[in-house]
Structure formats: structure tokens, C-alpha cells
Design a protein around this motif. Sequence first.
Motif, short mmCIF file in Angstrom:
data_model
loop_
_atom_site.label_atom_id
_atom_site.label_comp_id
_atom_site.label_asym_id
_atom_site.label_seq_id
_atom_site.Cartn_x
_atom_site.Cartn_y
_atom_site.Cartn_z
N VAL A 281 -3.26 7.67 -8.53
CA VAL A 281 -4.45 6.66 -8.83
C VAL A 281 -4.63 5.67 -7.68
N ALA A 282 -3.64 4.98 -7.21
CA ALA A 282 -3.74 4.12 -6.11
C ALA A 282 -4.60 4.83 -4.87
N LYS A 283 -4.22 6.09 -4.47
CA LYS A 283 -4.79 6.68 -3.41
C LYS A 283 -6.41 6.77 -3.74
N GLU A 284 -6.57 6.95 -4.87
CA GLU A 284 -8.05 7.39 -5.39
C GLU A 284 -8.72 5.83 -5.15
N THR A 285 -8.17 4.89 -5.40
CA THR A 285 -8.54 3.68 -5.43
C THR A 285 -8.87 3.08 -4.08
N PHE A 286 -8.03 3.22 -3.10
CA PHE A 286 -8.19 3.13 -1.83
C PHE A 286 -9.15 3.93 -1.19
N ALA A 287 -9.46 5.15 -1.67
CA ALA A 287 -10.44 6.01 -1.21
C ALA A 287 -11.80 5.53 -1.72
N LEU A 288 -11.73 5.20 -3.17
CA LEU A 288 -13.37 4.39 -3.65
C LEU A 288 -13.54 3.24 -2.69
N LEU A 289 -12.55 2.25 -2.26
CA LEU A 289 -12.88 1.05 -1.30
C LEU A 289 -13.52 1.59 0.10
N GLU A 290 -13.01 2.91 0.54
CA GLU A 290 -13.53 3.34 1.55
C GLU A 290 -14.87 4.00 1.77
N GLU A 291 -15.30 4.40 0.42
CA GLU A 291 -16.66 4.64 0.13
C GLU A 291 -17.48 3.47 0.35
N GLN A 292 -16.88 2.29 0.06
CA GLN A 292 -17.66 1.10 0.02
C GLN A 292 -17.85 0.38 1.40
N GLY A 293 -17.20 1.27 2.47
CA GLY A 293 -17.10 0.50 3.94
C GLY A 293 -15.81 -0.02 4.39
N TYR A 294 -14.69 0.26 3.48
CA TYR A 294 -13.45 -0.03 3.79
C TYR A 294 -12.79 0.74 4.97
N ARG A 295 -12.21 0.32 5.97
CA ARG A 295 -11.60 0.93 6.93
C ARG A 295 -10.24 0.73 6.99
N ALA A 296 -9.20 1.54 6.80
CA ALA A 296 -7.79 1.38 6.59
C ALA A 296 -7.13 2.76 6.74
N LYS A 297 -5.99 2.76 7.32
CA LYS A 297 -5.14 3.86 7.32
C LYS A 297 -4.27 3.93 6.12
N VAL A 298 -4.39 4.98 5.19
CA VAL A 298 -3.47 5.03 3.95
C VAL A 298 -2.63 6.16 4.06
N ILE A 299 -1.44 6.21 3.56
CA ILE A 299 -0.56 7.37 3.44
C ILE A 299 0.35 7.17 2.07
N GLN A 300 0.52 8.31 1.60
CA GLN A 300 1.67 8.03 0.51
C GLN A 300 2.64 9.08 0.75
N ILE A 301 4.02 8.43 0.81
CA ILE A 301 5.24 9.14 1.24
C ILE A 301 5.66 9.94 0.03
N THR A 302 5.89 11.23 0.40
CA THR A 302 6.16 12.26 -0.33
C THR A 302 7.44 12.62 0.04
N ALA A 303 8.49 12.81 -1.17
CA ALA A 303 9.80 12.91 -1.03
C ALA A 303 10.16 14.21 0.25
N LYS A 304 11.33 14.21 0.80
CA LYS A 304 11.68 15.10 1.91
C LYS A 304 11.65 16.52 1.35
N GLU A 305 12.12 16.70 0.09
CA GLU A 305 12.36 18.08 -0.65
C GLU A 305 11.00 18.49 -0.72
N LYS A 306 10.10 17.92 -0.97
CA LYS A 306 8.53 18.31 -1.28
C LYS A 306 7.72 18.65 -0.05
N LEU A 307 8.32 17.94 0.95
CA LEU A 307 7.52 18.35 2.08
C LEU A 307 8.22 19.41 3.15
N CYS A 308 9.45 19.91 2.83
CA CYS A 308 10.17 20.55 3.82
C CYS A 308 9.53 21.98 3.90
#
Length: 811
Positions: A281-308
Motif C-alpha cells: 500500500v505504501a509503494k502504491e501511494t508513492f506511485a500515486l504521487l509520482e502520477e501527480q508529478g512527484y519525482r523520487a527514488k523508492v525501494i522496498q527492501i525485501t528479505a534476503k531469502e526471498k531475493l536469493c
Amino acid sequence: MQELHISVRNLVEFIFRAGDIDNRAGKLASAEAMMEGSRIHRKIQKSMDTSYQAEVPLKIEWKANDYVLVVEGRADGIAYGKFQPDLPAATESVLQPEMEFAAEIPPEEEISFIDEIKGVYRNVAAMEQPVYVHKAQAMCYAYIYAKQNRLERIGVQMTYCNLDTEEIRYFREIYTFETLTVWFGHLIEDYRKWADWQIAWKKQRQESIHGLEFPFPYREGQKKLVADVYRTILRGKNLFIEASTGVGKTISTIFPAVKAVGEGLADRIFYLTAKTITATVAKETFALLEEQGYRAKVIQITAKEKLCLCEEMDCNPVNCPYAKGHFDRVNDAVFDLLQKSNLFTREEVLAQAKEYQVCPFEMSLDVATWADNIVCDYNYVFDPNVYLKRFFQEGIKGDYLFLVDEAHNLVDRSREMYSADLYKEDVLAVKRIMKAHSRTICRILDKCNKAMLEMKRECEHYQILDSVGTLTFHLMRLASQMDEFLEKPREFPEKKTVLDFYFALRNFLNIYDLVDDHYVIYSQMTEEGQFRIRLFCVDPSVNLQKCIDKSNSTIFFSATLLPIGYYKRLLSTDEDNYAIYAQSTFAQTQRLLAFGRDVSTKYTRRNRKEYEKIADYIGAVTEAQQGNYMVFFPSYRLMQDVYEVFAGKAADSCEILMQHSNMKEHEREAFLEEFEKERQGTLVAFCVMGGIFGEGIDLKNDRLIGAIIVGTGLPQVSDEREILKNYYDERGLSGFDYAFRYPGMNKVLQAAGRVIRTSEDRGVILLLDERFLQREYGALFPREWEKRSVCGLPQLREEVSRFWSDVREEL
């Protein structure tokens, strides 16, 4: 002119890192060493003579075309030493009071020395040279100090201290100012492209924020909530928000935080969550603000075992191709990714890691260094074993904002973060393994076992301890010997068992250093027949506050922060934190809130007759209107008992699902997908309060039209709950409330909050337990529960029928 700040440590670690990720050797202890490092720093600094200056702030400005790069930090020590050209490369000693700087050397030349102290868990006597990244840190300070004081020559001393034995080893070198000037120039030039990019991106981000508007029409009370969050950040305070569903907590906290960044009140936002779904939900909210013109780098940190990217997670260059040479390639991978995207998805991170042959998890942490907004689990800010050291290392107060979602979860989560266990059975298991490898370690393990055996003999079930006696001394010796053993890469079949024990041992010793009157130490015979010593953090507020202090402002928010004083007391030690209650924007007519007056879930009343009564109440709700329902229970056992009765009564009238323990991710997804299906009949899902379906899920409109909550959600009686109760009773507070009632009611309120998620939702909430009618429970109801019905079974049927009739007329 705009300033860009970077610490000396972060600069040199970023530029000079190289080689492999390797979990096999002494590098294992580097993270744990950071916790102990500040203690040994202070001890060494205090032991020096009066010519020694400790913790000297140093800063230098490097001017570029349109900005100033400020490199800053604190030198551990600066002193006058005496240099002799044929001085040996290293000197060894054990920490003594009133030490002179380094060693006594016949005078030949007075010279200033920069002292860089490193606490390590390795055998310092075996070190042949300093770690280059460490020496580079000292060289930076030497250059700055020499430039400011117009010195032609300056000394650098690396002081390595074993954190267990306190044995010290020195490495010294003398540099000319000219040499350091050339070296530092190359360092800055290597960093230049990163600094140029950062300045250009920050300018773009700030310009995009200035014209940013709230993306929705304000709901009732929402504009005030947004203003309250902004005002809190402006004042550099912390805020607790009790905001029921429908207020729009996520956008109402993210938007003012973003605007505050635009006004220079902070530079980075950490959005902290307990569950993946709220992170989404937080990522979707940042994406919504980007649609309004907001420019920012956004990352969600995913657990190591899920990215391995490997079948088995084993982080060393032998078993993982992404670990081999990772640090040689990762900076290029990160810089390239920063040019490609703003909202970094998991898929993008994995693809980039494959392209550059680097570890995706470690690369994502590096990307976070350059991100404006980081969405992550609580652990990455608060957990002493997991927290992001690049942001939160000792002595650094960042330009950060913390937004803590579902903050009620942080109480129990932080208790676990700051607690530690040691099992006697693990000591014996490792002793059996180590017989083939180290007699010394076996002897110490035997002493640890005997010390624990003495405690076990005095413990029938559980016992509160004033201390752990001589055990700590043996554990420290054990840790030191295991450090030396693990210093060399060796492979044997049981190595994972040894490593797991080593990490548990290190964690136990680190947590032991935090133990104060907010802790209870106890021994216990577990239900599985094991004996353990537990350092239990009863009140996590002091430890949490140390982390909170690294932010400019922290906003805690949840739909269930009642009573607010309980959460303010356990999540922070500040006396002047703000608190607000955001009124629900939903009409009370959207839901029927009812209480069954003649139902009990007390253990003494649990029998077939009571289960049948509960099943009849469930049927009275679910039979009145076709749709999807959830029934929440305080335990799996009670859920199973009522399920068997209800299934016998309603097998032909509805579909029934039941949650089971330890559900895998695909099973959870399949469970929730049942609520998305179009069906003609009724679905009744039996779930556990406080579990994976008790909070965080968002089933809007007709995906969920009713919740039946069976019981007050009180945690099961256990040794730990009893310890909590006694701890708060002894301090003049209500131990039962702190250990049982408040956590239980939080689960109840969370479960009830699953029903009405939008202004279009309509549904029934039924609470079944006569204890809800007691004053102590009623005082914990939210304000919007003012309109409620207390009824028996016949009256409930009428109430539910009338409610749905009114809904149909409304539509």
C-alpha cells in the motif's frame, strides 16, 4: 550554494570496498562488533594520557561547480606521539590504565597522530596489516587535520582491540601532506560522479515537491490530520495517531512527510511496516504521487531469502556465483539501475543483479543508500542484529523521517528484537561437534554446560534470576575462541549448526550488555523439555528511543492504538510526544455492531453446549444475507472445536474455510482468493485473531460483509505473560491490562476493522463474550462504537434482518 554531506566512514567504505561476499570467516562478527565497539572506544580513550584528544570532529569542504561536498566525521583520537624511523610496524599490549599514546619511543621528532580504534572479534596478534578501508578512514582524518593545521607530516595509528580479551595491536605509518593530498584528491574524484548525480537528482526531486497537491478531495478530518503530521515534523517531535479505517492513514502521513522533505525538514523517508501487504500500500501511494508529478527514488527492501537467486542461500564465493567478486561490480550495477527507474520493483532488482552478477539483496541495500523513500520492515531500523548500519551506525543522526505503520505491532516485535536466549541443549550439541576440531572450545563449552546445569537443578518450571553468575565469563571466553576458530575458512558437515550457535551466542552477549531494569532474566524448562536462559526485554521503550533519536521526527499510526498511554509508554521514553485521535469518516449506519450477552469463552465455560451456542450466533449472522464472512477465535483449539459443531449444523448452507497454522505464502494467497470469487452462496472462513488474516488484509465492498469475533483475544497464559504481569504490578500499573487485556483488545479491534474499508461497504460486526459488557473492556472501545446493540440470539436475528433490509432499501 547547495551542500552535500557524507561521512568519512561511508565515503571510504563505498569507494574502496572490493572482493567477495563471504560468510565463512571472521567477517561474520563485524556487525556484532559494532555494538560493542563504542564501549571499547571509550575505555581506550579514557586510558590515554592528557595529551590525547578523543572524538575530535573534523570536516572539510570540497567545492564543485554548483555545490559543496562536505566530508565530515569524528576522529577517534588525536595525540602527539614520538616517531623513530626504524619503529616496528606494530606494537602489542593489553589495555592498561593511564596508557601513553602508543608506546614509549626515544624522541627524535614530535608529530601528531590520528588514532583510529577498531573493536574486533578476531585474534589481533594474527593480523599482519590493517584493513585498508579502516586505514583509509584514518588517512582522511589525517589529511583534513594536516590541512587545517598546516602540517608537513602526520602520523596514522590503527588501534585494533579484541573485544573479548582486550588485547591491543597497533599499526603506525607516517605520511607527508603532499602524499595525502594526492591520495584524497583521487578519492574525491572517484566519488565525483555519484555526488554530481545526487545533486542533480535532489534538485529535480525538490522542484517536483513544491507544486505537489493532495491527490484526493479531503475527507472529513483528513486535512487536519495531514496538518498535524506536518506540524509535528516541523517541530521535530514524535506523534502517535489512532486513526480508524477510512481516514486514509497512508496518504495522510506520506503526503505531509514528502512536503516536509520539500521544505528541507528532512531528506529521506523510512516507511516501516510489519507486513508485506501494508508495504505494498505504501509503494502504491508513492506511485500515486509520482502520477501527480512527484519525482523520487523508492525501494522496498525485501528479505534476503526471498531475493536469493540460488537454490540454497549460502553466501560465499565457493557456493554462490553472485557472491564471488560482488563488491568489484556492485557500484556499477547500482549506478546503472539508478538511471533506469524511480520505483524499483523486485523484478527490476533481480534482473539487474543477474545482469551484473551481484547479490540482489546486498545490491538492494546499496540502492537504498541513494533512494529518497525506503519501505521496509521494522527490523531494518530497530533490530540490533538487522538494522541498516549504513544509515544508523553509532553516532550518526540522519536527516530522516520514520513513518511507523500498524505501530501496535511494534510492542511485541521490539520485545523479541531486544531479547535473547541460550539453550543448554545447543551447548551440548556444539560440544559434540567440536570434539573433532578444538579441545579448547570443548573445555569452555563444558564449563558453560556445568554452569547452566547448576541453574537447571534449581529450576522446576521457570525461575527469575538476579544475574547469570559466572556463565557470562565462560560465554565471553567461548566467543573469543570461536572467533579464532572461524577466522579460517573450514568446511565440515555440521558447520551450519556451529554457525547458528555462534550467532546466538554473540546475540546473547550483545543483549546482555543492554540489560537494565527494563529486563527480566529468567531460566525455564520449555514444553519441549529443553532448558534455556532468557534475557527478556519487558519494556522496550529505552532501546526503541535510541533508534527514534536517529530521526528528525517519528510518526506512529494505527487503527488500534488504544489506550494511547500504553503505547506511548512502551514505544518511547519522551515525555512530550504528541497524540491525536482521528475520527472515522464512515457513517455508523454502514454497519451493525452487536454484542452477544450470554456467551463466554472462559476456559471454565468451554464445553459442547457453549460451542453450540457460539455456532448458533454465527449462523444467525451468516444465514441472514448471502456473502463472505470471517469468524475470529483466540486460539486454534477453540476454533477447531466450534468449527466441528458449526460444520455439522451448516454443512449444506455455506462453504467453510479454516485457517491452519504455519500456512505457506501460496496457501495464504489461495485462502484470500476465495473472497474474490463470484459465488451465489455464502462463504464462512474460520480464522485466528492476531494471525495473518486478523489484520492487514483489505477486502473491500462485498468481498467481506461480516466479522464474528469470538472471545476477548487475551493472550494464552504463559510464563512470559506472567512475568509481564508481575513486572507492571510491581511498578504500580495494572499488570493484567499490560500483559493480557490491552494486547487482547487490540486483536479484537483489528479483526473488527476488516469489515468496513470504504464508504460503499456495509456489514455486520458481532462480538461474542460476556466480558465485553464489563466496564474495563468498554473503556477500550473506539469512539465510533458508541452505537451498539447488546442482544440474545432471537433479538440478534431481528437486528441483522432489519439491518440488511435497510441496506437493500438504501440501494
